[in-house]
Motif scaffolding. Structure first.
Motif, PDB file in Angstrom:
ATOM      1  N   UNK A  13       0.833  -1.206   0.000  1.00  0.00           N
ATOM      2  CA  UNK A  13       0.000   0.000   0.000  1.00  0.00           C
ATOM      3  C   UNK A  13       0.867   1.256   0.000  1.00  0.00           C
ATOM      4  N   UNK A  14       1.924   1.260   0.807  1.00  0.00           N
ATOM      5  CA  UNK A  14       2.819   2.423   0.907  1.00  0.00           C
ATOM      6  C   UNK A  14       3.477   2.737  -0.434  1.00  0.00           C
ATOM      7  N   UNK A  15       4.006   1.722  -1.082  1.00  0.00           N
ATOM      8  CA  UNK A  15       4.696   1.923  -2.359  1.00  0.00           C
ATOM      9  C   UNK A  15       3.708   2.364  -3.442  1.00  0.00           C
ATOM     10  N   UNK A  16       2.526   1.760  -3.482  1.00  0.00           N
ATOM     11  CA  UNK A  16       1.527   2.129  -4.485  1.00  0.00           C
ATOM     12  C   UNK A  16       1.110   3.589  -4.342  1.00  0.00           C
ATOM     13  N   UNK A  17       0.914   4.054  -3.097  1.00  0.00           N
ATOM     14  CA  UNK A  17       0.525   5.450  -2.863  1.00  0.00           C
ATOM     15  C   UNK A  17       1.619   6.406  -3.332  1.00  0.00           C
ATOM     16  N   UNK A  18       2.875   6.058  -3.029  1.00  0.00           N
ATOM     17  CA  UNK A  18       3.963   6.941  -3.440  1.00  0.00           C
ATOM     18  C   UNK A  18       4.129   6.959  -4.958  1.00  0.00           C
ATOM     19  N   UNK A  19       3.918   5.829  -5.607  1.00  0.00           N
ATOM     20  CA  UNK A  19       4.007   5.796  -7.065  1.00  0.00           C
ATOM     21  C   UNK A  19       2.879   6.599  -7.700  1.00  0.00           C
ATOM     22  N   UNK A  20       1.681   6.531  -7.104  1.00  0.00           N
ATOM     23  CA  UNK A  20       0.558   7.322  -7.604  1.00  0.00           C
ATOM     24  C   UNK A  20       0.823   8.818  -7.438  1.00  0.00           C
ATOM     25  N   UNK A  21       1.645   9.172  -6.441  1.00  0.00           N
ATOM     26  CA  UNK A  21       2.014  10.574  -6.217  1.00  0.00           C
ATOM     27  C   UNK A  21       3.224  10.964  -7.060  1.00  0.00           C
ATOM     28  N   UNK A  22       3.657  10.038  -7.918  1.00  0.00           N
ATOM     29  CA  UNK A  22       4.740  10.273  -8.877  1.00  0.00           C
ATOM     30  C   UNK A  22       6.075  10.574  -8.192  1.00  0.00           C
ATOM     31  N   UNK A  23       6.364   9.871  -7.103  1.00  0.00           N
ATOM     32  CA  UNK A  23       7.651  10.032  -6.442  1.00  0.00           C
ATOM     33  C   UNK A  23       8.288   8.658  -6.241  1.00  0.00           C
ATOM     34  N   UNK A  24       9.589   8.656  -5.984  1.00  0.00           N
ATOM     35  CA  UNK A  24      10.309   7.417  -5.725  1.00  0.00           C
ATOM     36  C   UNK A  24       9.967   6.941  -4.317  1.00  0.00           C
ATOM     37  N   UNK A  25       9.614   5.670  -4.184  1.00  0.00           N
ATOM     38  CA  UNK A  25       9.213   5.120  -2.887  1.00  0.00           C
ATOM     39  C   UNK A  25      10.383   5.096  -1.912  1.00  0.00           C
ATOM     40  N   UNK A  26      10.146   5.637  -0.713  1.00  0.00           N
ATOM     41  CA  UNK A  26      11.150   5.644   0.344  1.00  0.00           C
ATOM     42  C   UNK A  26      10.626   4.888   1.556  1.00  0.00           C
ATOM     43  N   UNK A  27      11.542   4.561   2.457  1.00  0.00           N
ATOM     44  CA  UNK A  27      11.187   3.871   3.692  1.00  0.00           C
ATOM     45  C   UNK A  27      10.161   4.703   4.466  1.00  0.00           C
ATOM     46  N   UNK A  28       9.085   4.077   4.973  1.00  0.00           N
ATOM     47  CA  UNK A  28       8.060   4.828   5.708  1.00  0.00           C
ATOM     48  C   UNK A  28       8.476   5.244   7.111  1.00  0.00           C
ATOM     49  N   UNK A  29       9.629   4.763   7.588  1.00  0.00           N
ATOM     50  CA  UNK A  29      10.092   5.121   8.929  1.00  0.00           C
ATOM     51  C   UNK A  29      10.373   6.618   9.007  1.00  0.00           C
ATOM     52  N   UNK A  30       9.987   7.259  10.072  1.00  0.00           N
ATOM     53  CA  UNK A  30      10.144   8.702  10.224  1.00  0.00           C
ATOM     54  C   UNK A  30      11.601   9.134  10.041  1.00  0.00           C
ATOM     55  N   UNK A  31      11.795  10.146   9.207  1.00  0.00           N
ATOM     56  CA  UNK A  31      13.103  10.759   8.926  1.00  0.00           C
ATOM     57  C   UNK A  31      14.074   9.843   8.178  1.00  0.00           C
ATOM     58  N   UNK A  32      13.622   8.653   7.765  1.00  0.00           N
ATOM     59  CA  UNK A  32      14.493   7.762   6.997  1.00  0.00           C
ATOM     60  C   UNK A  32      14.321   8.056   5.516  1.00  0.00           C
ATOM     61  N   UNK A  33      15.413   8.280   4.815  1.00  0.00           N
ATOM     62  CA  UNK A  33      15.372   8.629   3.395  1.00  0.00           C
ATOM     63  C   UNK A  33      15.817   7.480   2.493  1.00  0.00           C
ATOM     64  N   UNK A  34      15.951   6.293   3.051  1.00  0.00           N
ATOM     65  CA  UNK A  34      16.415   5.144   2.273  1.00  0.00           C
ATOM     66  C   UNK A  34      15.374   4.774   1.213  1.00  0.00           C
ATOM     67  N   UNK A  35      15.812   4.623  -0.039  1.00  0.00           N
ATOM     68  CA  UNK A  35      14.898   4.244  -1.111  1.00  0.00           C
ATOM     69  C   UNK A  35      14.590   2.750  -1.058  1.00  0.00           C
ATOM     70  N   UNK A  36      13.372   2.413  -1.423  1.00  0.00           N
ATOM     71  CA  UNK A  36      12.953   1.020  -1.444  1.00  0.00           C
ATOM     72  C   UNK A  36      13.558   0.328  -2.657  1.00  0.00           C
ATOM     73  N   UNK A  37      14.112  -0.844  -2.456  1.00  0.00           N
ATOM     74  CA  UNK A  37      14.760  -1.589  -3.526  1.00  0.00           C
ATOM     75  C   UNK A  37      13.750  -2.094  -4.546  1.00  0.00           C
ATOM     76  N   UNK A  38      13.995  -1.787  -5.804  1.00  0.00           N
ATOM     77  CA  UNK A  38      13.053  -2.140  -6.869  1.00  0.00           C
ATOM     78  C   UNK A  38      12.906  -3.645  -7.033  1.00  0.00           C
ATOM     79  N   UNK A  39      14.013  -4.357  -7.059  1.00  0.00           N
ATOM     80  CA  UNK A  39      13.968  -5.801  -7.296  1.00  0.00           C
ATOM     81  C   UNK A  39      13.192  -6.525  -6.210  1.00  0.00           C
TER      82      UNK A  39
END
Length: 225
Positions: A36-62
């Motif tokens: 759900x988190x990744x789908x919402x971020x993709x719908x917002x046209x941004x690169x999916x990041x970790x949902x943890x507060x203040x964490x900027x780590x990108x979610x691995x595509x594979x």
């Protein structure tokens, strides 16, 4: 008894096999919440990041392919590519049925032995020729200089803006025609001309109230990642 871990989004205990680890930061969430988190971020046209507060780590595509549909996985790859290319280097195929994103450098490299002239280049996806300078289908019968002085160029510039607006989900103010892009905040837009409208559908706001039934906000735009 199987070992379980708690998802920090839904706070449900899940078997380890149903937990998803975010790459280098190692924060873990259940597959359902991550989907759900990744789908919402993709719908917002941004690169999916970790949902943890203040964490900027990108979610691995594979690793996301285990819970995303092939179509969404392709969109995710496209978002990552889009964010990695500087704005001045982005080149989109000018043919609407393609619209492939490329960097100017890779286009020049890909077509260094097959270009029509200095501006005429071949799309890496659909292989049709377009002008990298004028950003239109290749104008075989005139130079870039002549084309940019023509009425055809003026009309195509208007079409290019409209096409880009659709791609970026911009909204045009119905009063002054200024293009607006929502970065953060609610969907109640106050244009620089003073006109108020809904960013989702464009309906006018009257007496500080919406005239449509669209949601007022999306959590992603209210609380920025």
């Amino acid at each position: 008894m199987s070992v379980k871990e708690t998802c920090l989004i839904c706070f449900e205990d899940n078997p380890i096999a149903r937990m998803f680890s975010i790459g280098t930061c190692h924060h873990k969430y259940c597959l359902s919440c991550m989907k759900h988190h990744v789908e919402v971020q993709l719908q917002s046209r941004i690169v999916a990041q970790c949902p943890h507060k203040d964490c900027k780590c990108e979610v691995n595509t594979e690793t996301c392919k285990k819970f995303l549909s092939p179509e969404l996985a392709d969109i995710m790859i496209e978002r990552i590519k889009e964010s990695s290319i500087p704005v001045t280097e982005k080149v989109y195929c000018t043919f609407p049925r393609c619209s492939a994103l490329m960097s100017k450098q890779e286009v020049l490299e890909h077509t260094k032995t097959s270009f029509v002239s200095e501006g005429g280049r071949k799309c890496m996806k659909c292989h049709q020729y377009f002008c990298i300078n004028c950003r239109v289908p290749w104008h075989y019968d005139m130079s870039c200089y002549d084309y940019q002085r023509s009425e055809t160029y003026s009309r195509s510039e208007d079409q290019l803006v409209k096409s880009l607006a659709m791609k970026k989900l911009w909204r045009q103010c119905s009063k002054c025609k200024h293009m607006v892009e929502l970065d953060s905040g609610c969907y109640h837009i106050i244009c620089r001309c003073g006109h108020q409208f809904c960013y989702t559908c464009g309906a006018e706001w009257k007496n500080k109230r919406a005239t449509c039934s669209c949601p007022l906000w999306d959590e992603h735009h209210i609380i920025r990642p």
